[in-house]
Design a protein around this motif. Sequence first.
Motif, PDB file in Angstrom:
ATOM      1  N   LEU A  15       0.826  -1.192   0.000  1.00 16.04           N
ATOM      2  CA  LEU A  15       0.000   0.000   0.000  1.00 16.04           C
ATOM      3  C   LEU A  15       0.868   1.253   0.000  1.00 16.04           C
ATOM      4  N   SER A  16       0.277   2.367  -0.431  1.00 14.74           N
ATOM      5  CA  SER A  16       0.985   3.644  -0.411  1.00 14.74           C
ATOM      6  C   SER A  16      -0.004   4.764  -0.138  1.00 14.74           C
ATOM      7  N   GLY A  17       0.472   5.988   0.231  1.00 16.45           N
ATOM      8  CA  GLY A  17      -0.488   7.066   0.448  1.00 16.45           C
ATOM      9  C   GLY A  17      -0.060   8.176   1.383  1.00 16.45           C
ATOM     10  N   PHE A  29       1.495  -3.955  16.817  1.00 18.33           N
ATOM     11  CA  PHE A  29       0.844  -5.198  16.417  1.00 18.33           C
ATOM     12  C   PHE A  29       0.954  -5.392  14.904  1.00 18.33           C
ATOM     13  N   LEU A  30       0.657  -4.330  14.151  1.00 19.65           N
ATOM     14  CA  LEU A  30       0.736  -4.418  12.694  1.00 19.65           C
ATOM     15  C   LEU A  30       2.164  -4.657  12.230  1.00 19.65           C
ATOM     16  N   LEU A 128       1.470   1.804   5.660  1.00 20.21           N
ATOM     17  CA  LEU A 128       0.496   2.416   6.548  1.00 20.21           C
ATOM     18  C   LEU A 128      -0.192   3.638   5.949  1.00 20.21           C
ATOM     19  N   ASN A 129       0.407   4.220   4.959  1.00 24.58           N
ATOM     20  CA  ASN A 129       0.074   5.587   4.601  1.00 24.58           C
ATOM     21  C   ASN A 129      -1.277   5.804   3.938  1.00 24.58           C
ATOM     22  N   GLN A 133      -7.118   5.690  10.070  1.00 24.40           N
ATOM     23  CA  GLN A 133      -7.361   5.121  11.395  1.00 24.40           C
ATOM     24  C   GLN A 133      -7.006   3.640  11.421  1.00 24.40           C
ATOM     25  N   ILE A 134      -6.277   3.227  12.464  1.00 22.78           N
ATOM     26  CA  ILE A 134      -5.953   1.821  12.709  1.00 22.78           C
ATOM     27  C   ILE A 134      -6.173   1.562  14.191  1.00 22.78           C
TER      28      ILE A 134
END
Length: 259
Positions: A15-17, A29-30, A128-129, A133-134
């Motif tokens: 993923l990207s962002g 955790f992630l 993550l980007n 929210q996580i």
Amino acid sequence: MQFTLTFLSIVLGVLSGGLFWADEESLKFLQEIDKRIYRPVDNGLKDLSITITHSLFKNHPTFGPIQAQFYFKAGEKKSQKLILQGLEQLPEDIKKVSSQVVHLENQALQFFQSYSRELIGKNFEEKLNDYEQITLKRDVDYDRLLMVPKTGSSLKKYFLSQTLVCQNFRILSIETVNLNGTQTQSKFTYQEVNGKILIDKVESRVSSEQASYRYEYQTLNEVILIRKILGKATNGSSFEIEFTNTKVNEGLKDDIFED
């Protein structure tokens, strides 16, 4: 069933962002999940040249065959390039309608870019980007990680939120709330190589529709890469993505990435 592209992208870390919010426990955790995933760029991949074909474009009665050539080079400044091949061979009546050609090109790029990113993966910070929210919820048997994509993210085109259901820092399934309010569940099984996991099979269900996806791999110069993805739905439809003409760590020249 195109929605599964997004699910698989999460598991493979592609993923990207932009910016996101998450508490420290959720991030740790992630990160533990991420450590257990096999990623070619972390296991010796320096450069790659590969041809990607998709049965949708290979066997299409009107548009095919269209394929993509993908180039990648690791380093401080990663370089990637995806070239569509076959658009120049489109029937003349389609070439005359520019909107059709643009639509086809965009559709093909979307498919092939998704799969090319799966080949190499991105690191923990990059993945993550796309989220705003996580949130982690710990339980006795399973841990549940709610992930909400940010407004403007490419993921927002596909779903409102996803919940990763995990056990021992391994994703067992992903529960997705789609844009139309329906829910999708995808269950994962894995292969294990040197303590790292690779996707073996994905089974997805949305409403009454079901589909399964099986992965095959190849090892070149001690780097493991996807060789084929086979998809089949309960309605009888199927697809196949093949990765061929694979060259690993043969010293790609920088000028390949120049326009």
